[in-house]
Motif scaffolding. Sequence first.
Motif, short mmCIF file in Angstrom:
data_model
loop_
_atom_site.label_atom_id
_atom_site.label_comp_id
_atom_site.label_asym_id
_atom_site.label_seq_id
_atom_site.Cartn_x
_atom_site.Cartn_y
_atom_site.Cartn_z
N LEU A 273 0.82 -1.21 0.00
CA LEU A 273 0.00 0.00 0.00
C LEU A 273 0.85 1.26 0.00
N LYS A 274 0.37 2.27 -0.71
CA LYS A 274 1.02 3.58 -0.72
C LYS A 274 0.52 4.38 0.48
N PRO A 275 1.27 5.42 0.87
CA PRO A 275 0.88 6.19 2.05
C PRO A 275 -0.58 6.62 2.10
N LYS A 276 -1.12 7.10 1.00
CA LYS A 276 -2.53 7.55 0.99
C LYS A 276 -3.48 6.40 1.26
N GLU A 277 -3.12 5.22 0.77
CA GLU A 277 -3.96 4.04 1.02
C GLU A 277 -3.81 3.58 2.47
N LEU A 278 -2.62 3.70 3.00
CA LEU A 278 -2.37 3.30 4.39
C LEU A 278 -3.18 4.13 5.38
N GLU A 279 -3.51 5.35 5.00
CA GLU A 279 -4.29 6.23 5.88
C GLU A 279 -5.63 5.61 6.25
N LYS A 280 -6.17 4.77 5.37
CA LYS A 280 -7.48 4.14 5.62
C LYS A 280 -7.46 3.20 6.81
N ILE A 281 -6.27 2.66 7.12
CA ILE A 281 -6.19 1.72 8.26
C ILE A 281 -5.18 2.22 9.30
N SER A 282 -4.91 3.51 9.26
CA SER A 282 -3.88 4.08 10.15
C SER A 282 -4.35 4.28 11.59
N ASP A 283 -5.58 3.84 11.91
CA ASP A 283 -6.01 3.86 13.30
C ASP A 283 -5.26 2.80 14.10
N ASP A 284 -4.67 1.83 13.38
CA ASP A 284 -3.84 0.81 14.01
C ASP A 284 -2.44 1.39 14.20
N LYS A 285 -1.88 1.27 15.41
CA LYS A 285 -0.58 1.88 15.72
C LYS A 285 0.55 1.32 14.85
N ILE A 286 0.55 0.01 14.62
CA ILE A 286 1.60 -0.60 13.80
C ILE A 286 1.56 -0.04 12.38
N VAL A 287 0.37 0.03 11.82
CA VAL A 287 0.20 0.57 10.47
C VAL A 287 0.62 2.03 10.42
N ARG A 288 0.23 2.77 11.45
CA ARG A 288 0.57 4.20 11.49
C ARG A 288 2.08 4.42 11.58
N ASP A 289 2.72 3.64 12.43
CA ASP A 289 4.18 3.75 12.56
C ASP A 289 4.89 3.37 11.27
N TYR A 290 4.38 2.31 10.64
CA TYR A 290 4.97 1.88 9.36
C TYR A 290 4.76 2.96 8.29
N MET A 291 3.58 3.53 8.25
CA MET A 291 3.28 4.58 7.27
C MET A 291 4.21 5.77 7.45
N ASP A 292 4.44 6.17 8.69
CA ASP A 292 5.34 7.29 8.97
C ASP A 292 6.76 6.97 8.50
N GLU A 293 7.22 5.75 8.76
CA GLU A 293 8.56 5.34 8.34
C GLU A 293 8.67 5.31 6.82
N LEU A 294 7.62 4.82 6.15
CA LEU A 294 7.64 4.74 4.69
C LEU A 294 7.68 6.14 4.07
N ILE A 295 6.92 7.07 4.63
CA ILE A 295 6.92 8.46 4.13
C ILE A 295 8.29 9.08 4.31
N LYS A 296 8.89 8.89 5.49
CA LYS A 296 10.23 9.44 5.74
C LYS A 296 11.26 8.82 4.81
N TRP A 297 11.16 7.52 4.61
CA TRP A 297 12.10 6.84 3.73
C TRP A 297 11.96 7.33 2.30
N SER A 298 10.71 7.47 1.84
CA SER A 298 10.46 7.92 0.47
C SER A 298 11.00 9.32 0.24
N GLU A 299 10.85 10.19 1.23
CA GLU A 299 11.36 11.56 1.13
C GLU A 299 12.89 11.55 1.04
N ALA A 300 13.49 10.70 1.83
CA ALA A 300 14.96 10.64 1.86
C ALA A 300 15.54 10.08 0.58
#
Length: 289
Positions: free
Chosen positions: A182-209
């Motif tokens: 899943l891409k970050p925008k898709e991950l937002e749909k299930i980001s109420d889960d802490k694991i998913v949210r943490d992973y999404m944040d890491e993926l966004i930071k990694w993609s920016e870097a």
Amino acid sequence: MARKKHKIYTGMDDKAFKDIFLNEKNRHLLTALLEAVLKEKIDHVVVENTELITDNAHVKSKRVDAFLTANIGLVNIEVNSKNNDYTKMRNTTYLFTIYNHTTKVGESYLNNKQVIQINFTFGMRINKPEFCYGLCDLNDSKYRLLSNFKIYEFNMTYLKKLWYTNSAYEIQKYKYIMMLFLKPKELEKISDDKIVRDYMDELIKWSEAFKGFSIDNWISPEEHAQKIIASERILAEEKGMKKGMKEGMKEGMKEGIKKTAKNLLQMGTPIEQVSKATSLSIKELQKLI
């Protein structure tokens, strides 16, 4: 000037997967992923060297996507963008290399440590989300050759279809595996889960870097191309050999029948009887006389 579009990465990109899940500070993400796959409690997990050393000086060492030691045993994880024959062969080679070394380092051949491979694979043409393989009797799966040898295969193509069906039950069941594609925008749909949210944040930071970064920087484009071409050539050769053997056998049988027919004709056997016995036409037989 048109603005250059950067690729949007997911956890199915080799480097993104490694940098996020094998990072010490993200150990909770790796643990959650393993528990979702193995359906077991993971008390501890240690990331090992991903380079598998071979015992033969003439054989190049192999680098896996992830190699872990956990309370349940040794785990190899592979992220596969395609479901090619050479991908399966390569992954199986990794697993047997790991199993080989676990036997060598032990004091005996009796090794109760689990040796597990987890494959996240795109391109499978089966309508089933997951599989678990072992070495067993082909006619009766109850009889296993090795009880501590397992391969978990996740059909990412099918899971992606499930994601787009919006099935709440299936998404909840496979969310930690689905999040890999899943891409970050898709991950937002299930980001109420802490694991998913943490992973999404890491993926966004990694993609920016890694904007503008070639995902294959760890291996040269030339080497990558050579490996693919070599693998495709081997498969083509194998296919050609099978076809050649089939055609050769067919041609050989045909020549053998002609030789037999010629011998029968030389012995004075009526041509009509030879035709009936060999299924060769009278016209074909007349050419042999």
